[in-house]
Write a protein that holds these residues in place. Structure first.
Motif, PDB file in Angstrom:
ATOM      1  N   VAL A 323       0.838  -2.095   2.679  1.00  0.00           N
ATOM      2  CA  VAL A 323       1.076  -2.501   4.062  1.00  0.00           C
ATOM      3  C   VAL A 323       0.934  -4.010   4.157  1.00  0.00           C
ATOM      4  CG1 VAL A 323       0.236  -2.310   6.434  1.00  0.00           C
ATOM      5  CG2 VAL A 323       0.258  -0.287   4.953  1.00  0.00           C
ATOM      6  N   ARG A 333      -2.984   1.133   0.500  1.00  0.00           N
ATOM      7  CA  ARG A 333      -3.378   2.284   1.325  1.00  0.00           C
ATOM      8  C   ARG A 333      -3.068   3.580   0.577  1.00  0.00           C
ATOM      9  NH1 ARG A 333      -2.889   1.142   6.877  1.00  0.00           N
ATOM     10  NH2 ARG A 333      -3.770  -0.931   7.273  1.00  0.00           N
ATOM     11  N   VAL A 351      -1.410   5.613   7.123  1.00  0.00           N
ATOM     12  CA  VAL A 351      -0.727   4.529   7.825  1.00  0.00           C
ATOM     13  C   VAL A 351      -0.737   4.830   9.318  1.00  0.00           C
ATOM     14  CG1 VAL A 351       0.751   3.902   5.875  1.00  0.00           C
ATOM     15  CG2 VAL A 351       1.535   5.613   7.499  1.00  0.00           C
ATOM     16  N   VAL A 357       5.368  -1.399   6.076  1.00  0.00           N
ATOM     17  CA  VAL A 357       5.114  -1.020   4.688  1.00  0.00           C
ATOM     18  C   VAL A 357       6.203  -1.616   3.809  1.00  0.00           C
ATOM     19  CG1 VAL A 357       3.911   1.101   5.285  1.00  0.00           C
ATOM     20  CG2 VAL A 357       6.374   1.159   4.929  1.00  0.00           C
TER      21      VAL A 357
END
Length: 401
Positions: A323, A333, A351, A357
């Motif tokens: 991200v 992540r 997310v 992203v």
């Protein structure tokens, strides 16, 4: 002159040593300067493409594996014994209900039927004569010409002969049935298998001649997990239609649509699954019992986060995305994934809606490192984003030159 030569020989090593020391200092100074310059020049942030996480209402589907099964399957067995005298079908052909498939030699059964019919007629004639004699006895009894005992005997004889006539008629009917069973017919509409026993063989009721499976409708049976069971059982038991789609191995997607028809009454504790079955129309005969089937059950509509599969990386048994965080730095992540919906992957955790992203250039990204992100639409197609990413990288190289 000799003194001068001695002085020169004395000074030469000192001068050479001084020169070597100066050269070493010069080289060291240059190296230090070069190192400082290299240390001061930080590498540029790599160009990447990023897209915004989408949030949409999706009916999250569940994909399972199953097998096609015939709605009706009948093993054809003879009801009488005898020699097969005719086979009236081609293996694998479609047959109609009542169509004659095999003929067993009918001559012994025809003779038995004729004998039983003759015996039934004889019994009916005797019973009719007994009724006439009973009527005469009634008149004679009224005139007191015969005793009550004789009348009672004639009445009992008439009832016995009526019963014999009924028994003879039943035997004749059984003989006619056995005669009809010499013509082995298809009990349902469907596709017949090959003849397991061929012309001229002697068969009895234990033999399997062939089988017939129905084709107009077909079942897809599959095992659903506990999550699937809890999701669909409530709707099914409430009488709501639960749509189910099926695709075969040579088909794209799930082109066949049907409805969930059966959910077993308990879960298998060994596998944690429950048996389910859906019914489908099969007018084009494209689905055959026994074929492998890909099954998809659509779930209830709910909000979900969607990203492109290109944004997802694999770290051993974990899935992750990068991200674009504060200061343009890449944040690692770990994510928990769901199924694919309209070409995008459902992300159940990891997310948030609105975050960007990285979907292209993952090979140039390191956790916590700065990136030069260009925001592009979140799409399932890779080609447009790859082109943009390539242009972005080329522009960055030209700027450095």
């Amino acid at each position: 002159m000799n003194a001068i030569k001695e002085l020169r020989s004395t000074l030469r090593p000192a001068v050479l040593a001084l020169g070597a020391a100066g050269m070493a200092a010069l080289i060291a100074g240059c190296s230090d300067a070069t190192g400082k310059a290299a240390a001061g020049a930080a590498p540029g942030a790599p160009p990447v493409s990023a897209a915004t996480v989408l949030e949409q209402n999706v009916a999250e589907p569940q994909e399972l594996s199953g097998r096609l099964e015939a709605v009706e399957r009948v093993e054809i067995r003879p009801r009488v014994s005898g020699f097969i005298t005719a086979v009236n079908f081609k293996p694998g052909a479609e047959v109609k209900k009542g169509e004659v498939l095999f003929i067993i030699d009918p001559r012994p059964y025809q003779a038995e039927a004729d004998r039983a019919e003759a015996a039934a007629r004889s019994a009916r004639a005797k019973a009719e004569l007994a009724r006439l004699e009973l009527r005469r006895a009634e008149r004679l009894l009224g005139d007191k010409a015969i005793a009550q005992r004789e009348y009672d005997e004639r009445a009992a004889s008439q009832k016995e002969l009526d019963a014999n006539a009924l028994a003879a008629e039943a035997q004749a009917e059984a003989a006619r049935l056995n005669l009809s069973y010499t013509r082995v017919t298809a009990p349902i509409n469907g596709r017949v298998s090959k003849a397991e026993i061929t012309l001229g063989n002697l068969v009895d009721a234990s033999a399997v001649l062939t089988s017939v499976v129905s084709l107009d409708r077909i079942y897809a049976s599959f095992d659903g997990d506990e999550e699937t069971f809890l999701r669909v059982s409530r709707r099914a038991h409430a009488g709501q239609a639960v749509p189910v789609r099926v695709g075969l191995v040579n088909e794209e997607g799930f082109p066949h649509e049907g409805k969930l028809e059966f959910i077993d009454n308990q879960l298998d504790t060994r596998t944690g699954s429950v048996r389910m079955r859906a019914a489908f129309a099969n007018a084009d005969r494209s689905m055959t019992p026994g074929l492998f089937a890909r099954v998809r059950i659509d779930g209830d509509s709910r909000k979900a986060m969607l990203v492109s599969d290109r944004a997802i990386g694999t770290d051993q048994n974990r899935k992750f995305v990068f991200v674009v965080g504060e200061g343009g730095r890449a944040e690692y992540r770990e994510v928990r994934l769901g199924p694919v919906f309209d070409g995008l992957r459902v992300v159940r955790a990891g997310v948030k809606p609105g975050e960007n992203v990285i979907i292209n250039g993952l090979q140039r990204v390191r956790p916590g490192a700065p990136v030069q992100a260009q925001i592009v639409p979140m799409t399932a197609s890779a080609q447009p984003l790859q082109d943009k990413d390539a242009k972005l990288a080329a522009a960055s190289v030209n700027a450095k030159e």
